[in-house]
Design a protein around this motif. Structure first.
Motif, PDB file in Angstrom:
ATOM      1  N   TYR A  18     -80.063  -5.351 -22.806  1.00 34.61           N
ATOM      2  CA  TYR A  18     -80.488  -4.281 -21.910  1.00 34.61           C
ATOM      3  C   TYR A  18     -81.403  -3.281 -22.600  1.00 34.61           C
ATOM      4  N   ASP A  21     -84.701  -5.025 -22.422  1.00 34.99           N
ATOM      5  CA  ASP A  21     -85.184  -4.973 -21.044  1.00 34.99           C
ATOM      6  C   ASP A  21     -85.788  -3.605 -20.744  1.00 34.99           C
ATOM      7  N   PHE A  22     -85.175  -2.556 -21.255  1.00 37.40           N
ATOM      8  CA  PHE A  22     -85.721  -1.214 -21.073  1.00 37.40           C
ATOM      9  C   PHE A  22     -87.106  -1.108 -21.698  1.00 37.40           C
ATOM     10  N   MET A  24     -89.188  -3.566 -22.327  1.00 39.82           N
ATOM     11  CA  MET A  24     -90.134  -4.428 -21.611  1.00 39.82           C
ATOM     12  C   MET A  24     -90.594  -3.786 -20.302  1.00 39.82           C
ATOM     13  N   THR A  25     -89.698  -3.114 -19.605  1.00 37.81           N
ATOM     14  CA  THR A  25     -90.088  -2.474 -18.350  1.00 37.81           C
ATOM     15  C   THR A  25     -90.818  -1.157 -18.582  1.00 37.81           C
ATOM     16  N   SER A  26     -90.794  -0.661 -19.814  1.00 42.02           N
ATOM     17  CA  SER A  26     -91.516   0.564 -20.140  1.00 42.02           C
ATOM     18  C   SER A  26     -92.953   0.295 -20.546  1.00 42.02           C
ATOM     19  N   ASP A  29     -95.168  -4.763 -24.515  1.00 44.50           N
ATOM     20  CA  ASP A  29     -95.300  -6.182 -24.208  1.00 44.50           C
ATOM     21  C   ASP A  29     -95.262  -7.078 -25.441  1.00 44.50           C
TER      22      ASP A  29
END
Length: 116
Positions: A18, A21-22, A24-26, A29
């Motif tokens: 998680y 994931d944080f 990557m969504t921020s 890349d």
């Protein structure tokens, strides 16, 4: 000792997934999904080991269910039947839920931290 170690490693793997994931969504890349997939496989493995090694005392039926789900999770890892979109990906979280239910049963909801 191995039971508690498996729980700590499972929690660390879940946290890593998680956290990544944080990032990557921020918009970062440089991280691909393979690291998360490996961490989730490690989580499933450790959750299965914890389910197999959890002491159940006199709860024979609950112990049998816990061990069956743990063994199925380990077989899923060995057969590479886990991952996104497969039913095998539910076994690791199911093991953790059953282990937590066992901890709450034996130690009570207010003293669940004493079980760790």
């Amino acid at each position: 000792v191995v039971y508690r170690l498996a729980l700590v490693v499972a929690a660390s793997a879940w946290f890593a997934v998680y956290s990544l994931d944080f990032f990557m969504t921020s918009g970062i890349d440089i991280i691909d999904g393979s690291v998360q997939a490996s961490a989730l496989s490690l989580f499933d493995l450790c959750a299965g080991v914890a389910a197999l090694l959890a002491p159940t005392g006199s709860l024979v039926l609950a112990g049998a269910v816990l061990r069956a789900v743990g063994a199925t999770a380990l077989f899923g890892i060995a057969l590479s039947a886990t991952g996104a979109g497969s039913a095998g990906s539910l076994l690791g979280p199911a093991c953790i839920i059953l282990v937590f239910a066992r901890e709450i049963y034996w130690f009570g909801i207010w003293y669940k931290s004493d079980g760790l």
